[in-house]
Design a protein around this motif. Structure first.
Motif, mmCIF file in Angstrom:
data_model
loop_
_atom_site.group_PDB
_atom_site.id
_atom_site.type_symbol
_atom_site.label_atom_id
_atom_site.label_comp_id
_atom_site.label_asym_id
_atom_site.label_seq_id
_atom_site.Cartn_x
_atom_site.Cartn_y
_atom_site.Cartn_z
ATOM 1 N N ARG A 1 0.829 -1.222 0.000
ATOM 2 C CA ARG A 1 0.000 0.000 0.000
ATOM 3 C C ARG A 1 0.855 1.260 0.000
ATOM 4 O O ARG A 1 0.567 2.232 -0.688
ATOM 5 N N PRO B 1 -1.949 0.900 -5.786
ATOM 6 C CA PRO B 1 -2.372 0.339 -4.503
ATOM 7 C C PRO B 1 -3.815 0.715 -4.153
ATOM 8 O O PRO B 1 -4.566 -0.118 -3.627
ATOM 9 N N PHE C 1 -6.437 -2.286 -3.501
ATOM 10 C CA PHE C 1 -6.879 -2.530 -2.127
ATOM 11 C C PHE C 1 -8.240 -1.915 -1.811
ATOM 12 O O PHE C 1 -8.958 -2.419 -0.953
#
Length: 240
Positions: A200, A220, A224
């Motif tokens: 991340r 990221p 995510f």
């Protein structure tokens, strides 16, 4: 910097990598995630021909490294590799481990290599370990030495194959901190890891591998916070 075209790798009747095409630009931090057996480490090891592809091509810095006449050892000088289990030579001191390749390959004199090695050790706070042997070091120290050993070759890109998975939890942070520093300095990196926080924070792009293919990729934030496939959602639910 690295262009992968139609990469396929089989072990026996099992297809580990299935027709993968991907590009890694200079300065990118690519983090590769996915379940065990997805082909992540095999993909990474194909990038410097530690695993030989069955078909497809890999272009590194303009050279097809899968071509028969390519001097792969010369190209590997510019492509560092950090392994899960450190791979330090137990019979050599820390300083000897770091200087071995630059001196043996006549890239630097012994004096130049030792001076650079000490600067690198100073940087990671381990200059007092120069004459120590690997057996006296913690796992986190060994892995930071392994990273420094790669840096001693002044590589253009470093490949990290699950660099924290063999470490005790309290040692993971010190290795990730060094990797974050390298990322901030602009090092091109390809990292196979289970550390989702690192992915991340550091990745410019995340590749999700499953079943020998890159099933999904994106920033990221995209991976995510807005996963597209049910398989990626299922994976993230299991690991986050």
């Amino acid at each position: 910097m690295i262009e992968v075209k139609h990469l396929t790798k089989k072990f026996g009747n099992n297809t580990i990598l299935n027709d993968i095409s991907e590009t890694i630009q200079k300065g990118e931090k690519i983090v590769i995630i996915g379940p065990s057996g997805a082909g992540k480490s095999t993909f990474l090891r194909c990038l410097n021909l530690m695993e030989e592809p069955d078909s497809g091509s890999i272009i590194f810095d303009g050279t097809d490294i899968t071509a028969k006449d390519t001097d792969i050892n010369k190209l590997r000088r510019k492509m560092g590799m950090v392994f899960q289990h450190f791979n330090l030579f137990p019979h050599l001191t820390v300083l000897q481990n770091i200087t071995l390749a630059p001196v043996t390959l006549k890239i630097q004199t012994k004096e130049q290599a030792e001076e650079q090695a000490m600067q690198l050790l100073e940087r990671i706070g381990l200059s007092d370990k120069a004459s120590a042997y690997p057996s006296s070091l913690s796992g986190g120290q060994k892995q930071r030495i392994a990273i420094v050993r790669s840096l001693a070759m002044n590589p253009d890109v470093i490949l990290f194959d699950e660099p924290t998975s063999a470490l005790d939890p309290e040692m993971v942070g010190e290795v990730l901190a060094l990797m974050k520093d390298l990322a901030q300095e602009g090092m091109t990196m390809a990292v196979v890891t289970h550390e989702m926080g690192f992915a991340r924070e550091v990745a410019t792009r995340v590749l999700f591998m499953d079943g020998g293919i890159i099933a999904e990729e994106g920033t990221p934030q995209q991976i995510f916070e807005n996963p597209q496939s049910d398989r990626l959602k299922q994976f993230l639910n299991a690991v986050l």
